[in-house]
Design an enzyme around this catalytic site. Sequence first.
Site, PDB file in Angstrom:
ATOM      1  N   THR A  36       0.747  -1.136   0.173  1.00 20.02           N
ATOM      2  CA  THR A  36      -0.208   0.104   0.065  1.00 20.02           C
ATOM      3  C   THR A  36       0.863   1.242   0.077  1.00 20.02           C
ATOM      4  O   THR A  36       0.416   2.398  -0.233  1.00 20.02           O
ATOM      5  CB  THR A  36      -1.063  -0.127   1.190  1.00 20.02           C
ATOM      6  OG1 THR A  36      -0.282  -0.001   2.479  1.00 20.02           O
ATOM      7  CG2 THR A  36      -1.993  -1.028   1.199  1.00 20.02           C
ATOM      8  N   SER A  68      31.692  -3.717   6.573  1.00 19.10           N
ATOM      9  CA  SER A  68      30.582  -4.517   7.318  1.00 19.10           C
ATOM     10  C   SER A  68      31.186  -5.585   8.158  1.00 19.10           C
ATOM     11  O   SER A  68      32.007  -6.580   7.472  1.00 19.10           O
ATOM     12  CB  SER A  68      29.296  -4.852   6.251  1.00 19.10           C
ATOM     13  OG  SER A  68      28.428  -5.592   6.926  1.00 19.10           O
ATOM     14  N   SER A 127      13.443  -5.513   6.614  1.00 16.64           N
ATOM     15  CA  SER A 127      13.887  -4.340   6.070  1.00 16.64           C
ATOM     16  C   SER A 127      15.222  -4.093   6.604  1.00 16.64           C
ATOM     17  O   SER A 127      15.842  -3.215   7.138  1.00 16.64           O
ATOM     18  CB  SER A 127      12.926  -2.950   6.466  1.00 16.64           C
ATOM     19  OG  SER A 127      11.836  -3.216   6.090  1.00 16.64           O
ATOM     20  N   GLU A 161      17.631   3.962  -2.006  1.00 17.31           N
ATOM     21  CA  GLU A 161      17.205   2.762  -2.438  1.00 17.31           C
ATOM     22  C   GLU A 161      16.347   2.753  -3.736  1.00 17.31           C
ATOM     23  O   GLU A 161      16.669   1.881  -4.740  1.00 17.31           O
ATOM     24  CB  GLU A 161      16.219   2.183  -1.373  1.00 17.31           C
ATOM     25  CG  GLU A 161      15.782   0.465  -1.637  1.00 17.31           C
ATOM     26  CD  GLU A 161      15.800  -0.395  -0.491  1.00 17.31           C
ATOM     27  OE1 GLU A 161      15.423  -1.361  -0.800  1.00 17.31           O
ATOM     28  OE2 GLU A 161      16.289   0.180   0.558  1.00 17.31           O
ATOM     29  N   ASP A 173       9.552   1.351   4.793  1.00 21.34           N
ATOM     30  CA  ASP A 173      10.478   0.684   5.661  1.00 21.34           C
ATOM     31  C   ASP A 173      11.341   1.800   6.352  1.00 21.34           C
ATOM     32  O   ASP A 173      11.725   1.494   7.552  1.00 21.34           O
ATOM     33  CB  ASP A 173      11.379  -0.364   4.877  1.00 21.34           C
ATOM     34  CG  ASP A 173      10.625  -1.116   4.236  1.00 21.34           C
ATOM     35  OD1 ASP A 173       9.361  -1.661   4.785  1.00 21.34           O
ATOM     36  OD2 ASP A 173      11.002  -2.174   3.253  1.00 21.34           O
TER      37      ASP A 173
END
Length: 388
Positions: A36, A68, A127, A161, A173
């Site tokens: 949505t 990371s 997410s 993104e 998100d």
Amino acid sequence: MTENSELTAGFTELYGNAPEGIWAAPGRVNLIGEYTDFNDGFVMPLALPHTARAAVARRTDGELRLHSTDVPGGVVRLRADELAPHQGHGWAAYPAGVVWALREAGHPVTGADIRLTSTVPTGAGLSSSAALEVVTAFALNDLFELGLSAQELAVIGQRAENVFVGVPCGVMDQMASACCTEGHALYLDTRDLTQRQVPFDLAAAGLRLLVVDTQVKHALGDGAYAERRAGCEAGAAALGIRTLREVPYDGLGAALDTLAAAGVDESVVRCVRHVVGDNERVEQVIALLDAGDVRAAGPVLNAGHASLRDDLRVSCPELDLVVAAANEAGALGARMTGGGFGGSAIVLVEEERADAVAKSVPAAFAAAGYAAPRIFPAVPSAGARRLH
């Protein structure tokens, strides 16, 4: 050694100087309102206790160095002024995209050293990418004194993104990671980004919300998300409106009649029916939470799953089995959450039935020949913040 001191020590060893601070941003699970957000609709996520954390220091020489602890490989070295969309970079595209988006918006980000670590499960529809984007945005906002609000930083993360990485996600998100508060679900209108923190104290109500990570990711999901988005946009165009948000629930029947008369493809009709229906389901859950009747949200979750399975067709056998097995074991309701084709489902259950459900789902998976799922409680947690 604490987790933060480990992150700091690793940063210092890697880059030769101490970080200027440590920030955290959570993953999220969406209670109701799926597919949505890019239709200007309603969503209702809550932040998880699982977070991405970043140790960060400013640079003034234009260099961006990224590392990371969760991905094999060394430091990724980039130039802030040479960043451009669709250049790859793997996991590093998410924090690099935030630097690009901030600079594109005119903010003077002159480089940074960043070391990231995350407890947000990847590939689970929770997410993990938004957490990386938001923690980077919050850190750079503080260090470069940009003065942006949490909401503005979420939009920066979404732009990273959408444009830099190339994933056509909505804003839910990033807004969840940036703006959620402990003990609440976030009622978000994605059209104007108005939001309300809705109390969601499951423990006080004698309830638990379980996340069941199927640990499955079907390759179909890669392009199917974009296909569903295109279907929604085609439905809106056929109805002569900008987005499907403009179709009220009591006008759904007439809208479907219009689409049928126009000979619109059945897949588009199903997209419209799901999105308008799920907007209504968000409103139903909000009303129930406001009335203190959380238990009654269970059947709404079941209805949401049926719509995702039958209309949007983004579920998969593993997700359907979670919902069926949980409900058979006495859950109040369950549904897939996130983009689908694998990932996670949520289960609303009475506290005293939680253990039974947590045993019945893996048993059903074993009987079906599936690998064991990962199950953990979803505790409504805090959004992005500076830790140190």
